[in-house]
Design an enzyme around this catalytic site. Sequence first.
Site, PDB file in Angstrom:
ATOM      1  CG  ASP A 124       9.468   5.785 -10.029  1.00  0.00           C
ATOM      2  OD1 ASP A 124       9.353   6.681  -9.160  1.00  0.00           O
ATOM      3  OD2 ASP A 124       9.763   4.618  -9.756  1.00  0.00           O
ATOM      4  CG  HIS A 125       6.360  11.077  -7.959  1.00  0.00           C
ATOM      5  ND1 HIS A 125       5.744   9.940  -7.511  1.00  0.00           N
ATOM      6  CD2 HIS A 125       6.580  11.835  -6.862  1.00  0.00           C
ATOM      7  CE1 HIS A 125       5.613  10.010  -6.202  1.00  0.00           C
ATOM      8  NE2 HIS A 125       6.113  11.152  -5.770  1.00  0.00           N
TER       9      HIS A 125
ATOM     10  CG  HIS B  44       8.265   5.673  -5.591  1.00  0.00           C
ATOM     11  ND1 HIS B  44       8.102   6.038  -6.898  1.00  0.00           N
ATOM     12  CD2 HIS B  44       7.099   5.991  -4.974  1.00  0.00           C
ATOM     13  CE1 HIS B  44       6.891   6.552  -7.068  1.00  0.00           C
ATOM     14  NE2 HIS B  44       6.267   6.533  -5.916  1.00  0.00           N
TER      15      HIS B  44
HETATM   16  C1  BG6 Z   1       2.944   7.729  -4.666  1.00  0.00           C
HETATM   17  C2  BG6 Z   1       2.183   6.691  -3.889  1.00  0.00           C
HETATM   18  O1  BG6 Z   1       3.622   7.137  -5.747  1.00  0.00           O
HETATM   19  O2  BG6 Z   1       3.879   8.379  -3.829  1.00  0.00           O
HETATM   20  C3  BG6 Z   1       1.533   7.304  -2.671  1.00  0.00           C
HETATM   21  O3  BG6 Z   1       1.193   6.104  -4.713  1.00  0.00           O
HETATM   22  C4  BG6 Z   1       2.523   8.106  -1.861  1.00  0.00           C
HETATM   23  O4  BG6 Z   1       0.930   6.293  -1.862  1.00  0.00           O
HETATM   24  C5  BG6 Z   1       3.276   9.071  -2.760  1.00  0.00           C
HETATM   25  O5  BG6 Z   1       1.808   8.804  -0.858  1.00  0.00           O
HETATM   26  C6  BG6 Z   1       4.357   9.801  -1.993  1.00  0.00           C
HETATM   27  O6  BG6 Z   1       4.970  10.742  -2.819  1.00  0.00           O
HETATM   28  P1  BG6 Z   1       5.923  11.848  -2.212  1.00  0.00           P
HETATM   29  O7  BG6 Z   1       6.461  12.553  -3.408  1.00  0.00           O
HETATM   30  O8  BG6 Z   1       5.055  12.699  -1.332  1.00  0.00           O
HETATM   31  O9  BG6 Z   1       6.964  11.130  -1.433  1.00  0.00           O
END
Ligand code: BG6
Length: 508
Positions: free
Chosen positions: A199-200, A262
């Site tokens: 979950d980045h 997230h």
């Molecule tokens: C991803 C989603 O997990 O997170 C995307 O699948 C989204 O739809 C992205 O655009 C956003 O990541 P960040 O790090 O730019 O907030």
Amino acid sequence: MPTPTVNLRDPQDRRLPRISPPCGLVIFGITGDLARKKLLPAVYDLANRGLLNPAFALTGFARRDWSPADFENYVREAIEKGTRTGFDERTWNQLRSGLRFVSGTFNDPEAYRRLADTVAELDDTRGTGGNHAFYLSIPPSSFPLVSQRLAETGLNQRKGKEFRRVIIEKPFGHDLASARLLSDVVSQVFDEKDVFRIDHYLGKETVQNILAIRFANTMFEPLWNANYVDHVQITMAEDIGIGTRAGYYDGIGAARDVIQNHLLQLLALTAMEEPVRFTQEALRVEKEKILSAVRLPEDLDASSARGQYAAGWQGGTQVAAFLEEEGIPADSTTETFAAVKLFIDSRRWAHVPFYLRAGKRLGKRVTEIAVVFKRAAHVPFENSELTESGQNVLVIRVQPDEGMTLKFGAKVPGTEMQVRDVTMDFGYGHAFTEDSPEAYERLILDALVGSAPLFPHQREVELSWQILDPILAHWERTGALEQYPPGSWGPASAHDMMARDGRAWRLP
Ligand code: BG6
């Protein structure tokens, strides 16, 4: 007093940077968007920061009929475009000598045999030491097949202290039942301790900072409860549309795409009790308590909202409606905006609403957690003198302007006792000279090192689906979706939902 001595060779010395052990990383889906834009630059940036062992090797697995030189060119281009730390020929040459490419489909047993030969060759010539991680940057529908083929070829089997790990990307299913099925498939091939679910958001510095703020200080925690907190708003707004991701996004939508993972992780970190230590197990116990204590309001109509972006103008550019995006059916009921109100049934959070919202084509790109405090029970100034004083708010700015803002009332200079809201700011950029690493750098390194605290456990995934499933089922029954103009803050129903509670969304 004797001066403390530090043994710099001590592997336990936490001041030494953690470096990956000798190992190989195999990326399935190497030609995809995520690999090109995020994974390859992150691997390179780790190498550039000296955090990868010189014996590190990277193997790409894809259908393309590429020669080693074609693959090298592809990787180099992705790195040059995406690197955070700058392109350096020496780092590149070191990384390049450990690049391998295996051409084949996910289904082809022969391709997996070639992969096994490549892995063995890397152990012999590069010194990867039998340690290998398989990164499935592919649609979950392909997890069963790839896992099965890896097992048939024995690639999941380790000897002695070697490791074999699998790194998987969300979506972990599209509801509770499918998440369980997926997990069953993966756990037949890899032990739970060898499964790293990405979950980045958990790799973002500011997300980890939620724990630092709460548990490394004394002044916030006494106020962090239903006695002082009026409500919490968690916002993940994006100004982009779905771009070229129609194939992935249609049928998924904002709630499954980012709330299930997230936003619910942000909620868990914001609301949980102090973990006994910073380990996956200890964090998991506390996050699970929160996720299992989440309660949905009875009236889901009044306490949720969803919508789709319409055509219009955003930032001086004319943009298409979601329903006109390439690859999206004109009658799609996928939401590009979702908002929900949740409660946490615990003594700490009794009756405190947590409002979550996420959407594409909103006013600007911003992710933040706003803890809004109750008004003072009594203010000893005449009302007429109190021009403008709202509630105290602590905003944790996850991105893009990483930091924290505290809003409170202060006296306006002058002869009258006027109080007005002012803000106090902490910005990462000002306080620290070093740029924050990208989330994927942190998470890839952690997976290679075998450090699990920042990876959600299967149980957390299941609890999150348990929260979302009734909302999704409700939305399926209610049909038509509201449209909202691009560049706005979502559909009217999202604002109505707050207004009914006598509150308003923050304008980030
Ligand atoms: C991803 C989603 O997990 O997170 C995307 O699948 C989204 O739809 C992205 O655009 C956003 O990541 P960040 O790090 O730019 O907030």
